[in-house]
Write an enzyme that holds these catalytic residues in place. Structure first.
Site, short mmCIF file in Angstrom:
data_model
loop_
_atom_site.label_atom_id
_atom_site.label_comp_id
_atom_site.label_asym_id
_atom_site.label_seq_id
_atom_site.Cartn_x
_atom_site.Cartn_y
_atom_site.Cartn_z
N SER A 93 -20.14 -34.19 -40.21
CA SER A 93 -21.20 -34.94 -39.55
C SER A 93 -20.66 -36.23 -38.97
CB SER A 93 -22.32 -35.26 -40.54
OG SER A 93 -23.29 -36.11 -39.97
N ASN A 110 0.81 -1.21 0.00
CA ASN A 110 0.00 0.00 0.00
C ASN A 110 0.84 1.27 0.00
OD1 ASN A 110 -1.68 -2.20 1.61
ND2 ASN A 110 -3.15 -0.77 0.69
N ASP A 111 1.83 1.33 0.88
CA ASP A 111 2.58 2.56 1.06
C ASP A 111 3.57 2.83 -0.08
OD1 ASP A 111 1.25 2.93 3.46
OD2 ASP A 111 2.84 1.95 4.65
N GLU A 164 -19.54 -20.50 -39.21
CA GLU A 164 -20.36 -20.75 -38.01
C GLU A 164 -19.62 -20.30 -36.76
OE1 GLU A 164 -22.54 -24.74 -39.87
OE2 GLU A 164 -20.78 -24.93 -38.58
N HIS A 172 -34.22 -9.35 -50.33
CA HIS A 172 -35.31 -10.06 -49.64
C HIS A 172 -35.17 -11.58 -49.80
CE1 HIS A 172 -37.77 -6.33 -49.16
NE2 HIS A 172 -37.12 -5.98 -50.26
N LYS A 209 -20.27 -35.27 -45.63
CA LYS A 209 -20.83 -33.94 -45.37
C LYS A 209 -19.74 -33.00 -44.88
CE LYS A 209 -25.08 -31.97 -43.46
NZ LYS A 209 -24.56 -30.66 -43.04
#
Length: 481
Positions: free
Chosen positions: A332, A146-147, A345, A202, A338
């Protein structure tokens, strides 16, 4: 009961506490370890580095200002110069990462960060005492956490300063990662410039774009996000060190603030500025919130771009399949062959985490009262985590995915050939209503726009071929009959 030889007894203002015998920390740190067994996480190296750098600078400044006094320990006198030098040498070791295992306070701790501040004070003090030839277990030691280590400081001004320094410490690393991603997207923009494909708005067919234009837009978004982060970081360069407990500078030399900013700039190589209002620098976490917001802006762009990449690479047999991503691992445990867009991700998950961290920073930033924000420990942790995971995610994303993306020209151009919205280019020539008629008939009969517009007698074949040039449509302007 544990063997007492595994512990030593330390004292603080509340009494005695058992501290692991090997630990450089002391009583206040140990109380925090016992009081906050929350997450099992420890402070990020940026937080330790920043806090230790502040201690290093403070020792130098206070020595120069004549604040260190000689101490008599038994028959031995330790000079103020020796105490200050030992503190600086011990702080240098912490800055170098030598004692990282001794910073053990959970990020979810007492408000303001007193426990983290004392963890740093105690480690540096004990190590400094060892350097001066004393044992941690000696009843009297020359260096006080501290000091001496905390001289002219308070948790209330060191923690916000450490937040600023810690973010700036990794700023260049973050910006370098983003510039690398930007350049990778720019290279793909050039590579894919001649691939003309269907645009989509869209999630429905729209007028043509070039695949290179899409990737060029990704590059520009990342460039602008990096610029936003760099600009937001400027506010972090303004330091409130020297405000001590409330902004008044109590217990600090009148020259301390200015000298600390100069010394910290010299030690770190960072461009730093004095605060123009120490009270504001301690009350407000606005600069940290603003910087967090800039990283959040990057996060939403990276998440958006990753979603595009997942859609563009979807399938391959039943999706868009306009780009192919590098196969980095099987996709997978049940479906042979796959392959999934795992890097995209990963980026989505990482950026959602970053957005959540930013929300915490925002809420913690507004939770301050009067002269202090006691939520600083979680602000610090989340900012350092945001930067850490973003750097790792962007580097992996760039190296393992973006540089290996390939265009599937056949599929991209094949979708475009079936796109009835190509009729949009004919609006200036045959008008919107006739264009709608042509598009409706083309879709109903599964025929090309060119065939239908010629059959209806609205244009000659040569006129239609010239007006329906997909590449020309991606370059703007008005088609001529």
């Amino acid at each position: 009961m544990a063997d007492t030889q595994e512990f030593r007894i330390e004292k603080d203002s509340l009494g005695e506490v058992q501290v692991p015998a090997h630990a450089l920390w002391g009583a206040q740190t140990q109380r925090a370890v016992q009081n906050f067994p929350i997450s099992g996480m420890h402070p990020y190296p940026a937080f330790v580095w920043a806090q230790a750098t502040i201690k290093r600078a403070a020792a130098q400044v206070n020595l120069d200002l004549g604040q260190f006094k000689d101490r008599q320990i038994g028959d031995h006198i330790v000079t103020g110069q020796q105490i200050a030098q030992a503190v600086m040498d011990a702080a240098d070791e912490v800055i170098a990462g030598k004692w990282n295992d001794h910073f053990v306070v959970d990020p979810f701790q007492a408000g303001a960060g007193t426990s983290h501040n004392m963890n740093v004070n105690e480690v540096i003090a004990n190590r400094a005492n060892q350097m001066l030839g004393f044992q941690i277990t000696d009843p009297a030691k020359p260096v006080s956490p501290n000091d001496h280590v905390n001289m002219a400081q308070s948790t209330n001004d060191t923690i916000p300063t450490a937040i600023r320094l810690g973010c700036l410490w990794r700023l260049d690393e973050l910006l370098d990662a983003l510039r690398g991603l930007q350049q990778a997207f720019e290279q793909k923009a050039v590579e894919f410039d001649d691939v003309v494909k269907s645009g989509r708005t869209h999630l429905q067919d729209a007028v043509p774009v070039r695949l290179g234009q899409e990737f060029g837009a990704y590059a520009k978004a990342i460039e602008r996000d990096a610029d936003k982060i760099e600009s937001a970081a400027e506010g972090l360069r303004r330091l409130g060190i020297g405000g001590t407990a409330t902004g008044t500078g109590l217990n600090a030399h009148p020259e301390y603030h200015a000298r600390m900013v100069r010394t910290l700039s010299d030690l770190t190589g960072l461009t730093l500025y004095e605060s123009d209002n120490l009270f504001e620098s301690m009350q407000s976490m606005g600069d940290a919130v603003f910087f967090s917001g800039a990283i959040r802006t990057l996060a939403q762009d990276l998440a958006r771009i990753s979603n595009d990449i997942r859609l563009l690479s979807s399938g391959p047999s039943t999706g868009l399949d306009e780009i192919r991503l590098p196969a980095v691992q099987p996709g997978s445990s049940i479906m042979p062959g796959k392959v999934n867009p795992v890097l995209a991700e990963m980026m989505n998950m990482t950026m959602y985490h970053v957005m959540g961290n930013d929300l915490t920073v925002l809420m913690a930033g507004q939770a301050g009262q009067m002269e202090l924000n006691v939520m600083m420990p979680i602000i610090a942790h989340n900012l350092f985590e945001m930067m850490h995971v973003t750097i790792g995610a962007v580097n992996a994303y760039t190296a393992k995915m973006v540089v290996g993306i390939a265009a599937n020209r056949e599929k991209a151009e094949g979708w475009l050939a079936k796109n009835a919205i190509l009729v949009t280019a004919l609006n200036p020539i045959i008008g919107y209503l006739k264009g709608a008629e042509v598009a409706k008939k083309a879709m109903a009969s599964n025929r090309s726009i060119l065939d239908v517009v010629v059959e209806l007698g609205y244009m000659t074949e040569d006129e239609a071929r010239e007006a329906l040039n997909p590449r020309a449509m991606t370059e703007g302007g008005i088609a001529e009959a």
